[in-house]
Design a protein around this motif. Sequence first.
Motif, PDB file in Angstrom:
ATOM      1  N   ASP A 166       0.814  -1.217   0.000  1.00  0.00           N
ATOM      2  CA  ASP A 166       0.000   0.000   0.000  1.00  0.00           C
ATOM      3  C   ASP A 166       0.848   1.268   0.000  1.00  0.00           C
ATOM      4  O   ASP A 166       0.415   2.310  -0.492  1.00  0.00           O
ATOM      5  N   ASP A 167       2.054   1.192   0.594  1.00  0.00           N
ATOM      6  CA  ASP A 167       2.912   2.378   0.671  1.00  0.00           C
ATOM      7  C   ASP A 167       3.955   2.392  -0.446  1.00  0.00           C
ATOM      8  O   ASP A 167       5.005   3.027  -0.324  1.00  0.00           O
ATOM      9  N   SER A 168       3.655   1.702  -1.550  1.00  0.00           N
ATOM     10  CA  SER A 168       4.600   1.652  -2.663  1.00  0.00           C
ATOM     11  C   SER A 168       4.581   2.961  -3.438  1.00  0.00           C
ATOM     12  O   SER A 168       3.791   3.868  -3.171  1.00  0.00           O
ATOM     13  N   LEU A 169       5.439   3.025  -4.440  1.00  0.00           N
ATOM     14  CA  LEU A 169       5.537   4.222  -5.268  1.00  0.00           C
ATOM     15  C   LEU A 169       4.215   4.467  -5.987  1.00  0.00           C
ATOM     16  O   LEU A 169       3.486   3.525  -6.319  1.00  0.00           O
ATOM     17  N   PRO A 170       3.862   5.729  -6.246  1.00  0.00           N
ATOM     18  CA  PRO A 170       2.570   6.021  -6.872  1.00  0.00           C
ATOM     19  C   PRO A 170       2.474   5.470  -8.290  1.00  0.00           C
ATOM     20  O   PRO A 170       3.454   5.470  -9.037  1.00  0.00           O
ATOM     21  N   ILE A 171       1.290   5.006  -8.652  1.00  0.00           N
ATOM     22  CA  ILE A 171       1.042   4.502 -10.006  1.00  0.00           C
ATOM     23  C   ILE A 171       0.722   5.688 -10.909  1.00  0.00           C
ATOM     24  O   ILE A 171      -0.249   6.414 -10.688  1.00  0.00           O
ATOM     25  N   GLY A 172       1.530   5.877 -11.916  1.00  0.00           N
ATOM     26  CA  GLY A 172       1.355   7.002 -12.820  1.00  0.00           C
ATOM     27  C   GLY A 172       2.575   7.158 -13.701  1.00  0.00           C
ATOM     28  O   GLY A 172       3.390   6.237 -13.838  1.00  0.00           O
ATOM     29  N   MET A 173       2.740   8.339 -14.293  1.00  0.00           N
ATOM     30  CA  MET A 173       3.873   8.600 -15.183  1.00  0.00           C
ATOM     31  C   MET A 173       4.561   9.921 -14.889  1.00  0.00           C
ATOM     32  O   MET A 173       5.554  10.248 -15.537  1.00  0.00           O
ATOM     33  N   LEU A 174       4.070  10.711 -13.927  1.00  0.00           N
ATOM     34  CA  LEU A 174       4.631  12.033 -13.681  1.00  0.00           C
ATOM     35  C   LEU A 174       5.728  11.988 -12.629  1.00  0.00           C
ATOM     36  O   LEU A 174       6.912  12.169 -12.936  1.00  0.00           O
ATOM     37  N   GLY A 175       5.366  11.741 -11.379  1.00  0.00           N
ATOM     38  CA  GLY A 175       6.378  11.690 -10.330  1.00  0.00           C
ATOM     39  C   GLY A 175       7.230  10.443 -10.395  1.00  0.00           C
ATOM     40  O   GLY A 175       8.414  10.451 -10.042  1.00  0.00           O
ATOM     41  N   TYR A 176       6.616   9.336 -10.851  1.00  0.00           N
ATOM     42  CA  TYR A 176       7.331   8.061 -10.980  1.00  0.00           C
ATOM     43  C   TYR A 176       6.680   7.296 -12.120  1.00  0.00           C
ATOM     44  O   TYR A 176       5.454   7.131 -12.140  1.00  0.00           O
TER      45      TYR A 176
END
Length: 683
Positions: A616-626
Amino acid sequence: MKCLLIASESAEILFHWTDQEFQQNVQEKYRSSQEEGEGLPAFEDIISTLFAPIIISCGTMVYRQGDSYTSFTTENNHIYVLCQFDECLYIAVNGDGEEKEDDLRRKLYVMRKITEVMFGMVTLSGSLLRKELRPQDTEQRVRLWKHLQSLLDTYNYLRENDQSFLVEAVERLIHPTLCEQCIEFLERRLVQQINSSSQVERAGEEVLHTFILVHTKLLAFYSSRTASTLNTSDLLTLIIMAQNMYPSNVELDEPSPEVQDAESTSGSGPESFYTPEPSPSSRDSSSSAEQPARGSTPVFEFVDPDIQMAEDSLHTLEISPPDPSTPRRVFLELKDGQLPMVPHSMYCLPLWPGITLVLLTKVPNIQLTRSVYSFLEDFTKLEKCLNEGQAGSGAARGQLNMHNTRSKLDKFIRDLGPNELQCVQLLNVWTEFKNRAFTRGGSGFNKDLIPLCKSMKTQLCSLYRQRFLTESGSADGPRCLSPALQERAQTMVQEKLMDWKDFLLVKSKRNITMVSYLEEFPGLVHFIWVDRSSGQIIAPSLSITERTTSELGKGPVAHYIKSKVWGLVRTTRQYLRKGYSTVTLRDGDFYFCYFLWFENENGYRLEAGDIPILPDDSLPIGMLGYDYYRKLLRYYGKNHQGEAVKCYELLTVHLGVIPTEIILQHCRQLASKLWEPSRNPLL
């Protein structure tokens, strides 16, 4: 009740951003603890006192146990999320329940991305980043903090109101003919003319990328043949910066019937057409220049007061208008992340309100970046091995080949020249390192070298800072394209788009409408299609004002559907984190679907594999910050060696009365229909 701050290892606040409610709440609590007649200290001092125990506690846990907490919730339901990036601690707080842990973590990663684009490899050194974020000159620090706070406000606004920033993908204007003409114009006229001008006018710079923005949407993007691909994360960050420089939330006049007719069919693809009106007269131009700015009448006029408050907060900080002729130094990735934080100059030239030309140029001495990054990697790997207890010749020769690094670094320092102070300091530390590591009387490769590894990394980053940050802002002024050359570029593009500007501004508000999809897909309310391989999004517009209407209506109805779409995206991310690539949900009168799948280059759907399960505390799902999807493509591509693997997502909202089998049939047909426009490359 929102706050974000960056702190050093010594608990010094390097930057902070708070909303008005958080600031008032903290000041009231501090005032109640003060003795009567005692004045209230500066807000920065209050923030520092408030967060010092948390920062020190986090640092102590890392030092004592080699671990720390990533989030916690207080008794009054305030959520704190902490992320350690190199030598700095990033903290985000929410106390009004509007943001969850994932939202706060995403905001921290976006803030980290913004600092990387602004300061490059300086972010790898806490002491050097402190010099950038806390300049000794108070006025300079206030100006920098206001700029960073404004960037964060711009991101928050776009995330809550723009679908492309909701799913973190780039939206382009769907008008193939005009887009193709503009790309050809950028290549054969604009870029060629700039790059073929004299060295004096160009100051040694060369245009690598150029694109035209209409609000947050791409009209055209061109990269020179010698340029590496600009990744989605960097492009989204540049759009945030452009929007921050020239906010484009300008409410348009009611479009003419010709514009409305063309715009209503523009979502159908190549058959769309538009006959432009004659160029406006001087009287028309002057009247259009007097349109109200974003602060007077916002475009997103939803009834919910929280949305209005978020929009208003974007303008709480008044910053003097930027000088278009002065470029911003930005640091971008090359070669799919293999060489990050390479310096470029960004020129943001306003064409008209809402339409902007952006130029990205290569700066001289770019080879120094490659060398510095290579050496930083070597010393980071060596430091990691020594920390893990791998000493002796195995760490030096077998794993890192430090002898090869030694010869390269010796040559690198010789080529720099001995006269600069920074080169002398680098040479001194490197000489001490060699005496300890390579001479017979030295200590060899053991943990005694760890402080020198840190010192070498600091000196390398300091050299990078001097060459690409300090000198670019020196008293002599930055080396950049001449104002005359910039003005010629601006005028050329204005002349090209003069007859199209009104249409483009309307088109950006209703890029794709549901009209062209309702006959084929009855009961379909909304959809979002994303090509994660190229970072493109196709979705009907959700921007509704009181003066216009659409298939979704306006006011509370539009806001209700918008809130459902935003909630669906957050929900699907939670399921994707748990390893689900297909989600179907029924919520009241609506039926939601989400699909993630992979295809080869020919559009053949590949067999679904297991999606990695993340905590749950993993890196955010997306393409901007990660860039989660770049990692996902590499993970899935291991089983498809030698094959170009594409990744797609589709989210749909249907009326709940539509039978499930019809909805699933719609999803298959819609995915096939949307696949073709994506063949028109974005970059």
